[in-house]
Scaffold this active site. Structure first.
Site, PDB file in Angstrom:
ATOM      1  N   CYS A   1       0.843  -1.205   0.000  1.00 57.54           N
ATOM      2  CA  CYS A   1       0.000   0.000   0.000  1.00 57.54           C
ATOM      3  C   CYS A   1       0.873   1.248   0.000  1.00 57.54           C
ATOM      4  O   CYS A   1       1.344   1.686   1.054  1.00 57.54           O
ATOM      5  CB  CYS A   1      -0.915  -0.020   1.217  1.00 57.54           C
ATOM      6  SG  CYS A   1      -1.918   1.469   1.316  1.00 57.54           S
TER       7      CYS A   1
ATOM      8  N   CYS B   1      -0.365   4.120   2.087  1.00 54.72           N
ATOM      9  CA  CYS B   1      -0.213   3.959   3.547  1.00 54.72           C
ATOM     10  C   CYS B   1       1.237   4.209   3.950  1.00 54.72           C
ATOM     11  O   CYS B   1       1.502   4.825   4.968  1.00 54.72           O
ATOM     12  CB  CYS B   1      -0.549   2.544   4.013  1.00 54.72           C
ATOM     13  SG  CYS B   1      -1.987   1.810   3.282  1.00 54.72           S
ATOM     14  N   ASP B   2       2.176   3.679   3.189  1.00 60.53           N
ATOM     15  CA  ASP B   2       3.564   3.606   3.639  1.00 60.53           C
ATOM     16  C   ASP B   2       4.540   4.489   2.872  1.00 60.53           C
ATOM     17  O   ASP B   2       5.707   4.600   3.258  1.00 60.53           O
ATOM     18  CB  ASP B   2       4.053   2.142   3.559  1.00 60.53           C
ATOM     19  CG  ASP B   2       3.196   1.222   4.409  1.00 60.53           C
ATOM     20  OD1 ASP B   2       2.722   1.681   5.461  1.00 60.53           O
ATOM     21  OD2 ASP B   2       2.984   0.059   4.020  1.00 60.53           O
TER      22      ASP B   2
END
Ligand code: NDP
Length: 336
Positions: free
Chosen positions: A154, A157-158
């Site tokens: 992701c 997300c990261d």
């Protein structure tokens, strides 16, 4: 919603059953656009829905930045905001939203029994499955070795953790192109590792990648290993794998992002419901009905083709309407 007495729990050291049980009229599993839309419609139809969010409350869209193709948002909306709005809308009409993941199910007879987090049992008159899909991994050992240490599925997300660094994205579909474009805005360099010599992504997405100067596409490359002392420091790739011109290529990277598609979260239902080869639950075309009367499926769990927020929401609406009609027919017949 009635609360039942706790089920009997074995204290003989054997497998323990769920320690708590609740009875609901309409159980919805999953909190993406399909689950929440089903909840909005089910609540407004007086089905008193209870929705369990699953491991990722809000579903896959909470890992997206801008959503520009959902009708009604002329300026776009972020995935997390859209999902928060959907949750509030579902709750406004009386949906009870609970944290927890379905860990097993018994659909052999109605009412259906679904176990949440291996400890709570929910007994439901009708069940709407909207459990969505989960990111796929390549299956190489290194993905596990470096889990949380440079491997991610992701980018939104990261990606933040790789600001100014070099990363790689595996895949050639819309997700890979989207994630590579997103990462290109944060990172110094983004490699795209594409196993064929063409993208699967839409032309618009491809154009976005081609016009981004810090994305380098490695056509006909496959990742076979990762290396690094305290986290990912590089990837070992095979170019032209399996051909006479196969060669090893090493790239120095700090982050390795998978974007090779998703697998439907249907494992616990497979014993009872028909799925296709990939695991997508089969429904009667044009409806949300599964092979079991009273069990309905909505969203990505039953959609290998479109997988859009708006199609998921539409199918959630269908599932709630199908569930309401099923219940009223069943209740009428019982009353005869
Ligand atoms: P796709 O299935 O469309 O693409 C997967 C990509 O990963 C393909 O390029 C595939 O290669 C590659 N791949 C699969 N397995 C492997 C493997 N083992 N090793 C290397 N590469 C592999 O998945 P997406 O997640 O990209 O998209 C899913 C759906 O969501 C699509 O319908 C897409 O259009 C949609 N979507 C739309 C977006 C938007 O419109 N904003 C954004 C994101 C997704 P190959 O081509 O060789 O099979």
């Amino acid at each position: 919603m009635d609360m039942f007495k706790p089920l009997e729990v074995s204290d003989e050291g054997g497998a323990k059953g769920p320690s708590e049980s609740e009875k609901v009229r309409c159980l919805i599993i999953g909190s993406g656009p399909a689950g929440y839309t089903a909840a909005i419609y089910a609540a407004r139809a007086n089905l008193s829905p209870v929705l369990y969010t699953g491991m990722q409350p809000g579903g896959q869209l909470t890992t997206t930045t801008e959503v520009d193709n959902y009708p009604g948002y002329p300026e776009g909306v972020t995935g997390p905001v859209m999902m928060e709005n959907l949750r509030k809308q579902a709750e406004r009409f009386g949906t009870v939203v609970k944290q927890g993941s379905a860990t097993s199910a018994d659909l052999s007879k109605r009412p259906f029994r679904v176990t949440i987090d291996e400890e709570r049992e929910v007994i439901a008159d009708v069940l709407i499955i909207a459990t969505g899909a989960t990111a796929k991994y390549l299956g190489i050992d290194a993905e596990k070795r470096y889990a949380g240490m440079g491997v991610s599925a992701c980018a939104t997300c990261d990606g933040f953790f790789y600001k100014g660094k070099d990363v790689a994205v595996v895949g050639g579909g819309d997700t890979a192109c989207e994630e590579a474009s997103y990462l290109a805005g944060l990172c110094r360099k983004v490699y795209m590792i594409v196993r064929r010599d063409v993208f699967r992504a839409s032309k618009a997405m491809q154009e976005r990648v081609f016009s981004t100067s810090n994305i380098e596409i490695l056509w006909k490359h496959e990742a076979v290993d990762l290396f690094g002392e305290n986290g990912v420091e590089g990837a070992l790739l095979l170019k032209n794998r399996g051909t006479d011109s196969e060669e090893e290529v090493k790239i120095a990277i700090d982050g390795f992002f998978l974007a090779i598609g998703h697998a439907p979260n249907s494992e616990i239902f497979k014993e009872y419901l028909e799925t296709d080869k990939a695991g997508y639950i089969k429904t009667t075309p044009g409806t949300s009905k599964t092979a079991i009367p009273g069990v309905f499926a909505a969203g990505d769990i039953q959609d290998p083709h479109y997988r859009q927020a708006v199609t998921a929401a539409g199918s959630g609406c269908m599932a709630a309407i199908d569930a309401e009609r099923f219940l009223s027919t069943a209740e009428q017949e019982k009353g005869k």
